[in-house]
Design a protein around this motif. Structure first.
Motif, PDB file in Angstrom:
ATOM      1  N   LEU A   1       5.509  -3.192 -16.128  1.00 42.63           N
ATOM      2  CA  LEU A   1       4.329  -3.030 -15.357  1.00 42.63           C
ATOM      3  C   LEU A   1       4.040  -4.154 -14.942  1.00 42.63           C
ATOM      4  O   LEU A   1       4.089  -5.388 -15.879  1.00 42.63           O
ATOM      5  CB  LEU A   1       3.259  -2.364 -15.745  1.00 42.63           C
TER       6      LEU A   1
ATOM      7  N   VAL B   1       2.296   2.381  -3.463  1.00 36.60           N
ATOM      8  CA  VAL B   1       1.415   3.018  -4.066  1.00 36.60           C
ATOM      9  C   VAL B   1       0.874   4.426  -3.579  1.00 36.60           C
ATOM     10  O   VAL B   1       0.143   5.081  -4.368  1.00 36.60           O
ATOM     11  CB  VAL B   1       0.106   1.893  -4.454  1.00 36.60           C
TER      12      VAL B   1
ATOM     13  N   GLY C   1       1.178  -5.403 -13.120  1.00 36.21           N
ATOM     14  CA  GLY C   1      -0.250  -5.237 -12.468  1.00 36.21           C
ATOM     15  C   GLY C   1      -0.744  -6.043 -11.486  1.00 36.21           C
ATOM     16  O   GLY C   1      -1.594  -5.714 -10.479  1.00 36.21           O
ATOM     17  N   HIS C   2      -0.433  -7.297 -11.467  1.00 28.88           N
ATOM     18  CA  HIS C   2      -0.933  -8.413 -10.705  1.00 28.88           C
ATOM     19  C   HIS C   2      -0.550  -7.915  -9.248  1.00 28.88           C
ATOM     20  O   HIS C   2      -1.267  -8.523  -8.244  1.00 28.88           O
ATOM     21  CB  HIS C   2      -0.171  -9.848 -11.191  1.00 28.88           C
TER      22      HIS C   2
ATOM     23  N   ILE D   1      -4.654  -5.106  -2.884  1.00 27.39           N
ATOM     24  CA  ILE D   1      -5.442  -3.644  -2.881  1.00 27.39           C
ATOM     25  C   ILE D   1      -6.748  -3.536  -3.530  1.00 27.39           C
ATOM     26  O   ILE D   1      -7.586  -3.519  -2.803  1.00 27.39           O
ATOM     27  CB  ILE D   1      -4.556  -2.469  -3.529  1.00 27.39           C
ATOM     28  N   HIS D   2      -6.812  -4.207  -4.967  1.00 25.44           N
ATOM     29  CA  HIS D   2      -7.912  -4.339  -5.312  1.00 25.44           C
ATOM     30  C   HIS D   2      -8.948  -5.311  -4.606  1.00 25.44           C
ATOM     31  O   HIS D   2     -10.226  -4.860  -4.178  1.00 25.44           O
ATOM     32  CB  HIS D   2      -7.760  -5.003  -6.421  1.00 25.44           C
TER      33      HIS D   2
ATOM     34  N   LEU E   1      -1.154  -5.404  -7.741  1.00 24.61           N
ATOM     35  CA  LEU E   1      -2.237  -4.537  -7.326  1.00 24.61           C
ATOM     36  C   LEU E   1      -3.266  -5.249  -6.873  1.00 24.61           C
ATOM     37  O   LEU E   1      -4.330  -4.942  -6.268  1.00 24.61           O
ATOM     38  CB  LEU E   1      -2.296  -3.421  -8.183  1.00 24.61           C
ATOM     39  N   LYS E   2      -3.353  -6.843  -7.213  1.00 21.08           N
ATOM     40  CA  LYS E   2      -4.651  -7.467  -6.760  1.00 21.08           C
ATOM     41  C   LYS E   2      -4.881  -7.262  -5.225  1.00 21.08           C
ATOM     42  O   LYS E   2      -6.167  -7.238  -4.814  1.00 21.08           O
ATOM     43  CB  LYS E   2      -4.386  -8.994  -7.062  1.00 21.08           C
TER      44      LYS E   2
ATOM     45  N   PHE F   1       1.008  -1.235  -0.042  1.00 18.73           N
ATOM     46  CA  PHE F   1       0.238   0.246   0.108  1.00 18.73           C
ATOM     47  C   PHE F   1       0.869   1.142   0.053  1.00 18.73           C
ATOM     48  O   PHE F   1       0.647   2.332  -0.761  1.00 18.73           O
ATOM     49  CB  PHE F   1      -0.814  -0.002   1.093  1.00 18.73           C
TER      50      PHE F   1
ATOM     51  N   TRP G   1      -8.824  -5.832  -1.394  1.00 21.16           N
ATOM     52  CA  TRP G   1      -9.102  -5.341  -0.034  1.00 21.16           C
ATOM     53  C   TRP G   1     -10.296  -4.129  -0.115  1.00 21.16           C
ATOM     54  O   TRP G   1     -11.164  -4.063   0.472  1.00 21.16           O
ATOM     55  CB  TRP G   1      -7.843  -4.589   0.603  1.00 21.16           C
TER      56      TRP G   1
END
Lengths: 107, 107
Positions: free
Chosen positions: B64, B5, B66-67, B72-73, B69-70, B2, B75
């Motif tokens: 990148l 980001v 992006g995985h 965070i997504h 970020l999962k 977290f 949560w």
DNA sequence: TTGACATATACCGATATGGGTATATGTTGT
DNA sequence: ACAACATATACCCATATCGGTATATGTCAA
């Protein structure tokens, strides 16, 4: 905003408030953290609009305002395509369409 | 994670990398920030697995992932029900079901 | 091999942040 | 009015973080 949520204890508070509204002392009892620290975290969360407060007798009851998380959700969602299988499937379809167009152009 | 980001410049870097992989200098040119600072941000992003690097000649190309970020997504998604109209509709249905049960129990 | 280039790292200083302790503010019950 | 309670705030300290400058590391080209 992102910053408010980057703090683990603040996420704990939000998670806790998902169960329902709570006065400060309830939160203090759950988290292993002093009352002043909790009050400070709550202040931060209030400033970014993630929680609201309501005075009830001599206590202040805090409740979650999840709507404040929408900006984060929106931002992260842009990246979902980079991992989600659902989007992989979509990509496959789009690619197929492109291939089809290419073949049509040739002929 | 977290935390990585939570930094605005790092989010800028991620947004920029969504367009495609980029060597460090490209990123430096876009952001108004020195090269060492960019390298440091990239290091943080690499440590939490949000970007990968590949050496190409004398430059290092970042891309990148992006995985990362999962989490965070996931949560944030738990909170989606607190604002999404979609979930409001679901709540309405569930409530109606409960009312129906209540009436059935009475009779 | 040498010089230009691309990137990383070390170091510094300013600022922010988190926890801890003490205390202020406001409220209830007697 | 007073004591106990609930919460907020002020202050301190330790640590982290960010940007900036200088420099190290490694690679290419002539």
């Amino acid at each position: 905003m992102f910053n408010a949520v980057a703090e683990p204890r603040r996420r704990e508070i939000l998670d806790l408030l998902m169960e329902g509204e709570r006065p400060v002392n309830d939160i203090v009892a759950r988290l292993e953290l002093g009352q002043p620290q909790v009050s400070k975290h709550l202040k931060v969360l209030r400033e970014v609009g993630l929680v609201d407060a309501r005075d009830q007798g001599r206590m202040r009851v805090y409740r979650l305002n999840g709507h404040g998380l929408k900006p984060i959700h929106d931002w992260v969602s842009n990246y979902e395509r980079t991992w989600s299988e659902r989007f992989d499937a979509l990509d496959a379809v789009l690619e197929e369409l492109q291939d089809k167009e290419a073949r049509d152009d040739e002929s």
